[in-house]
Enzyme design. Structure first.
Site, PDB file in Angstrom:
ATOM      1  CG  HIS A  84     -23.532 -34.677   7.224  1.00 45.40           C
ATOM      2  ND1 HIS A  84     -24.556 -35.571   7.492  1.00 45.40           N
ATOM      3  CD2 HIS A  84     -23.972 -33.949   6.181  1.00 45.40           C
ATOM      4  CE1 HIS A  84     -25.534 -35.376   6.644  1.00 45.40           C
ATOM      5  NE2 HIS A  84     -25.220 -34.392   5.833  1.00 45.40           N
ATOM      6  CG  ASP A 221     -24.616 -37.692  10.314  1.00 43.92           C
ATOM      7  OD1 ASP A 221     -24.327 -36.625  10.876  1.00 43.92           O
ATOM      8  OD2 ASP A 221     -24.495 -37.871   9.093  1.00 43.92           O
ATOM      9  CB  SER A 654     -28.477 -33.468   5.664  1.00 43.11           C
ATOM     10  OG  SER A 654     -27.932 -34.397   4.794  1.00 43.11           O
TER      11      SER A 654
END
Ligand code: ASP
Length: 719
Positions: A84, A221, A654
């Site tokens: 992402h 991810d 992230s």
């Protein structure tokens, strides 16, 4: 009896062991604090100096800020981060015919790597406290807005001075405690970042928005990117002759992964937390701002989904934006639920009551701190009163592309004529290229019917504002009747007349003087000019509030330190932090326990064939054939997909590497469990859990599904 005694003793020891082996602790620790943490006693097998040493080549050189976080995993600038995090660049490179979002992207060699235009990378090199220098700009007699401006100006001066002394580097001054401490960070700054390997959406985003912010999780991810520099090693924009960057340090990946209860730590760039804010701030977030924003995002998402419904090329334009909005919307809903569940506002109020008692118990404390909380409360009363007006004004510019273009052009025409240090930061020489890039990538995804619909909805909302909250500059557009005709007429005319839809004219307009712009008679530039005074006033209001709050927060922190007899760590602010803890499950609800490792078998269980649970056939076959090789978890007899732990993280973490006791990479952080969305306001040992994709899944997918052996070789996982 004796036997029973022995049994109890063993039981007590087991329980003690169970608890003793978890060293969860709140804290996104600045690197300056690492040495105080006694990490060796908590499970770290490295010398903490290996993590950060101002005089040596420590692990921090392997950590890179790519918007969120990433880490170097090879000596040739290979970056491991999240799917992402790379998403918007994958979207930008995708077309209907060559859909990298859908099918994934693989560069078979360096030549095939695609530039992630607009992406830069920063690596922390050093830091120093500049609080005295910054605060020297503040004079006793200054008003609040003036105080804020003086600090901003001083910071710009310091940044400019230090960047001049360090060509090619990037300097940022971060506010650590509002109005109190400021730290200067010096970063290596890379400007040529490329996509290397990105799995298809059906792996990298498996579970989509339904599983986002959730555990148990089965999302792969992850993505690989690579940083490049000029042949002489200096940072440079994309060019074919550039060469892979050679980081001072890179991380070793640990193909054996981690196990439940293992000590882990993380280095990364957490974005923003609000743990030092008062009940007034939290109540405003809970009652006003977050519900408003969540609702507004939901509205935009539904319109964008409708627009992209039947045409993939239109859908592609909206994908990244929808993803961002959905992510925030669900996060806010999680936070709102969490705030109520734990009664955080009331808890804060109770805490503030005790603090007030402490202040009131001493004459000197009373005179110095007696009115701090009331004054903060007063500011938030005003914020509440103006909230809807301010939110609409803000989102007019943020959500409607054409207003964003018109406003940037108009503001730019004024700002670019000022001296560099006097400009708004987006128009300063050091930032202007990125500002242009941002405009161009927004334009690339511009889709007129969506933009018109969003503007119409915004104007309808603005039309409902009455009295002092009315946005006068658009009175002629919104009129007072509720027929919407005036709005429709304006929109039709404005969109057909504007020239800002083409990159060339947008860039041209950005160079023009205000006088020339006026002659252009572009409806969105004219609208921006009409709105400009309202935005200026809003800016001034915000500076006044910040100036007032800064002083009050600084005082509050002082007295809180005395009350609790302890020091605090600064809220997250996009600077490098360390957090530590262990791989660990939790109890999200009565009678439910969540284990901390998911496996590929869970991917099969969730697969329905329908988006977002549409695992690729090839992946299904690979799992069914149980060809996990060395990546199989010995006890679970499957390849682990995601891991859960009690470290203290937030957005911006992230892509952060999850590291084992030896500082080797065992996972890539990408999310939090639903209960932990509230981390931004409060962390709790019992429910704050974050999620990483397990390195075993990263490597297994890369090797077996992607067939990208060369990356495993590059990371020295295979020979
Ligand atoms: N997925 C998250 C993000 O959007 C990571 C987090 O907030 O924990 O940044």
């Amino acid at each position: 009896m004796k036997k029973q005694y022995l049994f109890s003793l063993v039981f007590v020891f087991c329980i003690a062991f169970l608890f003793q082996s978890f060293y969860a602790e709140e804290g996104m620790w600045p690197i300056s604090e690492i040495n105080k943490l006694n990490l060796r006693a908590k499970g770290l097998e490295l010398d903490p100096k290996e993590i950060y040493d101002p005089d040596g080549l420590s692990l921090i050189y392997a950590i890179v800020n790519v918007g969120a976080t990433g880490s170097f995993v090879s000596p040739a600038g290979l970056i491991l981060t999240n799917h992402h995090v790379a998403y918007r660049y994958v979207q930008a490179a995708s077309t209907k015919e060559q859909d990298y979002i859908k099918h994934g992207f693989l560069a078979r060699n360096l030549r095939e790597e695609i530039p992630a235009r607009g992406r830069t990378a920063r690596i922390t090199e050093s830091y120093r406290d500049v609080s005295d220098e910054v605060l020297s700009a503040v004079k006793e007699e200054m008003g609040f807005a003036e105080r804020t401006r003086a600090i901003e100006r001083k910071i710009k001066e310091i940044v400019k001075k230090v960047e001049k002394r360090n060509p090619g580097k990037r300097v940022e001054v971060a506010e650590m405690f509002s109005g109190k401490t400021y730290v200067l960070f010096l970063y290596a700054y890379l400007k040529d970042i490329r996509l290397v390997y990105v799995p298809p959406r059906s792996i990298g985003e498996f579970g989509g928005d339904i599983d986002n912010w959730m555990w148990p999780r089965h999302t792969g991810d992850f993505s690989f990117m690579r940083a490049y520099v000029a042949p002489d090693g200096s940072p440079a924009e994309y060019s074919l002759e550039n060469l892979p960057y050679r980081p001072k340090r890179h991380l070793k990946v640990a193909p054996e992964g981690a196990n439940e209860r293992d000590f882990v730590f993380m280095l990364g760039y957490p974005g923003r937390t609000y743990r030092h804010q008062t009940s007034h701030f939290l109540a405003f977030e809970e009652d006003v701002r977050m519900p408003y924003v969540a609702d507004w995002y939901a509205w935009q998402i539904s319109i964008m989904e409708k627009m992209g419904g039947s045409d993939r090329s239109i859908a592609l334009k909206h994908l990244s934006r929808i993803k961002g909005l959905s992510n925030t919307m669900k996060n806010y809903r999680g936070k709102l639920k969490g705030l109520i569940r734990i009664g955080l506002v009331d808890k804060k109020r109770d805490e503030e009551k005790s603090l007030k008692k402490f202040i009131g118990a001493d004459e000197k404390r009373r005179s110095e701190y007696g009115d701090v909380l009331e004054k903060i409360g007063k500011i938030y009363e005003e914020v509440r009163e103006q909230a809807e007006y301010e939110l609409i004004l803000d989102y007019l510019r943020r959500s409607v592309n054409m207003i964003y273009f018109g406003y940037s052009v108009y503001e730019g025409s004024l700002e670019l004529r000022k001296k560099d240090l006097e400009r708004e930061s987006a128009y300063m020489d050091r930032n202007f290229a990125l500002t242009k890039q941002r405009l161009l990538s927004t334009l690339k995804n511009y889709y007129e019917p969506t933009d018109k619909a969003i503007l119409k909805e915004m104007l309808k909302r603005a039309a409902r504002l009455q009295g002092k909250s009315r946005i006068l500059a658009i009175n002629d557009i919104i009129k007072d009747d509720s027929s919407e005709k005036a709005i429709d007429d304006f929109i039709e005319k404005a969109y057909s007349q504007t020239k800002l839809k083409s990159a060339i004219s947008l860039l041209e307009a950005l160079k023009k003087s205000p006088k020339k712009l006026k002659k252009q008679k572009d409806p969105f530039i004219e609208l921006a000019a009409a709105l400009y005074p309202a935005y200026q006033k809003l800016k001034e209001t915000q500076k006044t509030r910040k100036g007032a709050l800064d002083g009050l927060q600084a005082k509050l922190l002082d007295i809180k330190k005395r009350f609790y007899e302890k020091d605090f760590i600064p809220d997250a602010n996009r600077t490098l932090r360390l957090t530590y803890g262990s791989i660990r499950g939790y109890k999200p609800a009565d009678a439910v326990y969540y284990h901390p490792i998911t496996t590929a078998d869970g991917v099969l269980d969730k697969t329905t064939g329908q988006e977002p649970f549409d695992s690729p056939e090839k992946l299904i076959d690979l799992i069914r054939s149980r060809d996990f090789g060395r990546f199989e978890h010995p006890a679970l007899k499957s390849v682990p997909v995601c891991i859960l732990y009690d470290m203290d993280t937030t957005g911006g973490n992230s892509g952060s590497p999850v590291l084992n006791a030896r500082g080797e990479l065992v996972g890539v952080n990408f999310d939090r469990a639903y209960e932990a969305t509230i981390n931004d306001f409060a962390w709790s040992e019992s429910y704050s859990r974050s999620i990483a994709v397990d390195i075993r899944y990263v490597l297994w997918v890369t090797q077996k599904y992607g067939k990208v052996d060369y990356l495993l070789k590059e990371m020295k996982v295979i020979k």
